[in-house]
Design a protein around this motif. Structure first.
Motif, mmCIF file in Angstrom:
data_model
loop_
_atom_site.group_PDB
_atom_site.id
_atom_site.type_symbol
_atom_site.label_atom_id
_atom_site.label_comp_id
_atom_site.label_asym_id
_atom_site.label_seq_id
_atom_site.Cartn_x
_atom_site.Cartn_y
_atom_site.Cartn_z
ATOM 1 N N LEU A 133 0.670 -1.036 0.033
ATOM 2 C CA LEU A 133 -0.305 -0.027 -0.168
ATOM 3 C C LEU A 133 0.677 1.876 0.197
ATOM 4 O O LEU A 133 0.463 2.170 0.324
ATOM 5 C CB LEU A 133 -0.963 -0.079 1.761
ATOM 6 N N GLY A 134 2.023 1.438 -0.380
ATOM 7 C CA GLY A 134 2.988 2.392 -0.515
ATOM 8 C C GLY A 134 3.365 3.081 1.031
ATOM 9 O O GLY A 134 4.281 3.910 1.247
ATOM 10 N N ALA A 135 2.917 2.055 1.448
ATOM 11 C CA ALA A 135 3.619 2.445 3.377
ATOM 12 C C ALA A 135 5.099 2.551 3.557
ATOM 13 O O ALA A 135 6.028 2.059 2.584
ATOM 14 C CB ALA A 135 2.726 1.132 4.076
ATOM 15 N N CYS A 136 5.323 3.709 4.314
ATOM 16 C CA CYS A 136 6.192 4.294 4.742
ATOM 17 C C CYS A 136 7.892 2.931 5.603
ATOM 18 O O CYS A 136 8.710 3.082 5.265
ATOM 19 C CB CYS A 136 6.888 5.568 4.590
ATOM 20 N N VAL A 137 6.854 2.483 6.120
ATOM 21 C CA VAL A 137 8.139 1.373 7.343
ATOM 22 C C VAL A 137 6.568 0.348 7.281
ATOM 23 O O VAL A 137 5.458 0.973 7.510
ATOM 24 C CB VAL A 137 7.752 2.695 8.554
ATOM 25 N N GLU A 138 7.847 -0.742 7.533
ATOM 26 C CA GLU A 138 6.313 -2.183 8.207
ATOM 27 C C GLU A 138 7.178 -2.381 9.490
ATOM 28 O O GLU A 138 8.561 -2.312 9.095
ATOM 29 C CB GLU A 138 6.766 -2.844 7.388
ATOM 30 N N ILE A 139 6.882 -3.101 9.945
ATOM 31 C CA ILE A 139 7.405 -3.272 11.530
ATOM 32 C C ILE A 139 6.711 -4.829 12.016
ATOM 33 O O ILE A 139 5.969 -5.504 12.215
ATOM 34 C CB ILE A 139 8.282 -2.604 12.780
ATOM 35 N N GLU A 140 8.337 -6.077 11.890
ATOM 36 C CA GLU A 140 7.593 -7.504 12.487
ATOM 37 C C GLU A 140 7.991 -7.456 14.098
ATOM 38 O O GLU A 140 9.744 -6.881 14.895
ATOM 39 C CB GLU A 140 8.168 -8.334 12.270
ATOM 40 N N LEU A 141 7.236 -8.015 15.146
ATOM 41 C CA LEU A 141 8.111 -8.756 16.558
ATOM 42 C C LEU A 141 8.340 -10.051 17.062
ATOM 43 O O LEU A 141 6.962 -9.984 16.849
ATOM 44 C CB LEU A 141 7.204 -7.291 18.215
ATOM 45 N N ILE A 142 8.579 -10.181 17.679
ATOM 46 C CA ILE A 142 9.637 -11.262 18.545
ATOM 47 C C ILE A 142 8.562 -11.579 20.038
ATOM 48 O O ILE A 142 9.712 -10.440 20.338
ATOM 49 C CB ILE A 142 10.436 -12.297 17.786
#
Length: 147
Positions: A133-142
């Motif tokens: 979606l053109g997002a500026c940032v994506e973050i995953e977490l464990i």
């Protein structure tokens, strides 16, 4: 101080889990680990679109959405033993080199909420050509959680 008290002191109200936009689930728990799917930056409830180094200087916060999903996954954030790792994908131009700085806000919030022993984590930050979606940032977490 409890995590709920810290969140209140920080003026943070956790959002509900977002409905997945495709064929995946927001989180998976296996053993003592919870893996959160990537969360994209949003502004006014819509994807915060743009590219660091071209149209944006900074990115919106994703960490609060991650905390909302983590709470849904474990029921109570007090059960989080440790934030193990954050992985950040930054939509950026080829010459942009400050991906780590974009991710610092999320890292700092984890320490503020969980304290240094439980909130300090391993981390990776990558620059990518594009995100959903053109997002500026994506973050995953464990995270590691109590049984």
């Amino acid at each position: 101080m409890s995590i709920a008290q810290r969140l209140k002191e920080l003026g943070i109200e956790l959002p509900p889990v977002a409905v997945p936009a495709a064929a995946y689930v927001p989180f998976v728990r296996t053993g003592d680990l919870v893996f959160l799917s990537g969360h994209i930056a949003k502004r006014d409830g819509k994807p915060y679109a743009g590219q660091l180094g071209r149209t944006l200087d900074t990115a919106g916060a994703v960490a609060i959405d991650l905390l909302g999903t983590l709470q849904a996954a474990v029921g109570d954030l007090e059960r989080v033993r440790r934030v193990v790792k954050l992985m950040s994908l930054v939509n950026s131009t080829p010459d942009y080199t400050e991906h780590h700085l974009v991710t610092n806000g999320a890292s700092e919030l984890m320490v503020q909420v969980f304290g240094p022993e439980r909130g300090t984590h391993a981390r990776s930050a990558f620059g990518v050509a594009q995100l959903p979606l053109g997002a500026c940032v994506e973050i995953e977490l464990i995270a590691e959680v109590a049984a």
